[in-house]
Design a protein around this motif. Sequence first.
Motif, PDB file in Angstrom:
ATOM      1  N   GLU A 168     -20.478  -3.407 -36.507  1.00  0.00           N
ATOM      2  CA  GLU A 168     -19.147  -3.514 -35.902  1.00  0.00           C
ATOM      3  C   GLU A 168     -18.371  -4.732 -36.406  1.00  0.00           C
ATOM      4  OE1 GLU A 168     -19.141  -2.204 -31.465  1.00  0.00           O
ATOM      5  OE2 GLU A 168     -21.053  -3.252 -31.770  1.00  0.00           O
ATOM      6  N   MET A 169     -19.014  -5.572 -37.215  1.00  0.00           N
ATOM      7  CA  MET A 169     -18.408  -6.837 -37.634  1.00  0.00           C
ATOM      8  C   MET A 169     -17.520  -6.701 -38.875  1.00  0.00           C
ATOM      9  SD  MET A 169     -19.218  -9.297 -35.536  1.00  0.00           S
ATOM     10  CE  MET A 169     -19.070 -10.800 -36.471  1.00  0.00           C
ATOM     11  N   ASP A 170     -17.573  -5.564 -39.563  1.00  0.00           N
ATOM     12  CA  ASP A 170     -16.745  -5.333 -40.758  1.00  0.00           C
ATOM     13  C   ASP A 170     -16.886  -6.466 -41.764  1.00  0.00           C
ATOM     14  OD1 ASP A 170     -15.843  -3.039 -39.498  1.00  0.00           O
ATOM     15  OD2 ASP A 170     -14.009  -3.968 -38.766  1.00  0.00           O
ATOM     16  N   THR A 175     -15.497 -12.714 -45.164  1.00  0.00           N
ATOM     17  CA  THR A 175     -14.607 -12.052 -44.212  1.00  0.00           C
ATOM     18  C   THR A 175     -15.420 -11.342 -43.135  1.00  0.00           C
ATOM     19  OG1 THR A 175     -13.013 -11.656 -45.989  1.00  0.00           O
ATOM     20  CG2 THR A 175     -12.702 -10.400 -43.983  1.00  0.00           C
ATOM     21  N   SER A 176     -14.878 -11.332 -41.925  1.00  0.00           N
ATOM     22  CA  SER A 176     -15.439 -10.534 -40.844  1.00  0.00           C
ATOM     23  C   SER A 176     -14.298 -10.005 -39.986  1.00  0.00           C
ATOM     24  CB  SER A 176     -16.401 -11.358 -39.978  1.00  0.00           C
ATOM     25  OG  SER A 176     -15.670 -12.235 -39.125  1.00  0.00           O
ATOM     26  N   ARG A 177     -14.633  -9.097 -39.112  1.00  0.00           N
ATOM     27  CA  ARG A 177     -13.670  -8.556 -38.159  1.00  0.00           C
ATOM     28  C   ARG A 177     -13.052  -9.649 -37.290  1.00  0.00           C
ATOM     29  NH1 ARG A 177     -15.478  -4.424 -33.261  1.00  0.00           N
ATOM     30  NH2 ARG A 177     -13.660  -4.772 -31.920  1.00  0.00           N
ATOM     31  N   SER A 180      -9.449 -10.867 -38.387  1.00  0.00           N
ATOM     32  CA  SER A 180      -8.300 -10.008 -38.077  1.00  0.00           C
ATOM     33  C   SER A 180      -8.088  -9.885 -36.572  1.00  0.00           C
ATOM     34  CB  SER A 180      -8.483  -8.619 -38.697  1.00  0.00           C
ATOM     35  OG  SER A 180      -9.687  -8.025 -38.245  1.00  0.00           O
ATOM     36  N   ASP A 181      -9.168  -9.962 -35.796  1.00  0.00           N
ATOM     37  CA  ASP A 181      -9.069  -9.858 -34.334  1.00  0.00           C
ATOM     38  C   ASP A 181      -8.788 -11.200 -33.663  1.00  0.00           C
ATOM     39  OD1 ASP A 181      -9.597  -7.212 -34.573  1.00  0.00           O
ATOM     40  OD2 ASP A 181     -11.541  -7.232 -33.570  1.00  0.00           O
TER      41      ASP A 181
END
Length: 301
Positions: A168-170, A175-177, A180-181
């Motif tokens: 779920e961490m993209d 880079t990770s989620r 962007s979040d």
Amino acid sequence: MQLLKEKLEALQVGKILINEPLKKHTTWKIGGPASIFIEPSSVEALQIAIEEIKKQEIPWFVIGRGSNLLVSDEGITGVVIKLGEDLAKFQQKDDRIKVGAGYSLIKLSTMMSKKGYSGLEFASGIPGSVGGAVFMNAGAHGSDISNILIKAHVLFSDGTFKWLENKEMDFSYRTSRLQSDEAICVEAEFQLKEGDKKEITAEMQKNKDYRRDTQPWNYPCCGSVFRNPLPHHAGKLIEEAGLKGYSIGGAQISEMHANFIVNKGDATANDVLELIQFAKNTIYNKFGVKMETEVELVGKR
């Protein structure tokens, strides 16, 4: 702000300071003051503090050990929350570890290598915290956080907390989620492997020696400034452009490693920003390559 300070003190969420200079809390030794600075005493205290900050509709920002961060000379209006030693808890069950966001990545990698567990050798010279490393998917020497993370306990910008699995961490390169979040890791669980203690410590030492011999840790810096514009390497492009040693004010492109900008003693955030822009323009004009910063730029401008 005074009302918030009084309320947070009444809630006993941890250390609270007014107009705290952030240069005390960044590896670059650069940055103006935070209106309110908090070091929560626990994840629960952090959650209580966030609820109160949101109730009063005051902006907030989270930092760890202050690497990979450039704070403006004007500082940050609102609340800066530092995930420090009180959020550096450690638990181990065989080859799985659960670590607080404030834990030093270098300290963690050294400790686990001495115990004979492999997986964190790449992190032996990365100067950040566990939380920041998850946020950036920190990596070196052919590995990164995504290779060992099981799940992360995440604080989202709306004040909610959730455990996210690795998938779920993209994760991708640096880079990770969470970027962007606009979320932050407060705890992480890692999967390591039991191995030969001598081999693991030898690999750790090799990585440490490489960083000591090639990177300028004798001056305050943030780590790598630019992402590698793959297939190119940022440091190589900057060196080929003849920018090693180039200075603006107290900021200098390192003579040792061109992807590092060092504080020679009195550098301002504006000095660094001008130097970053100068390097970007030079590389684009010479090679047609667009450079993007790895370092996070925050604060009033």
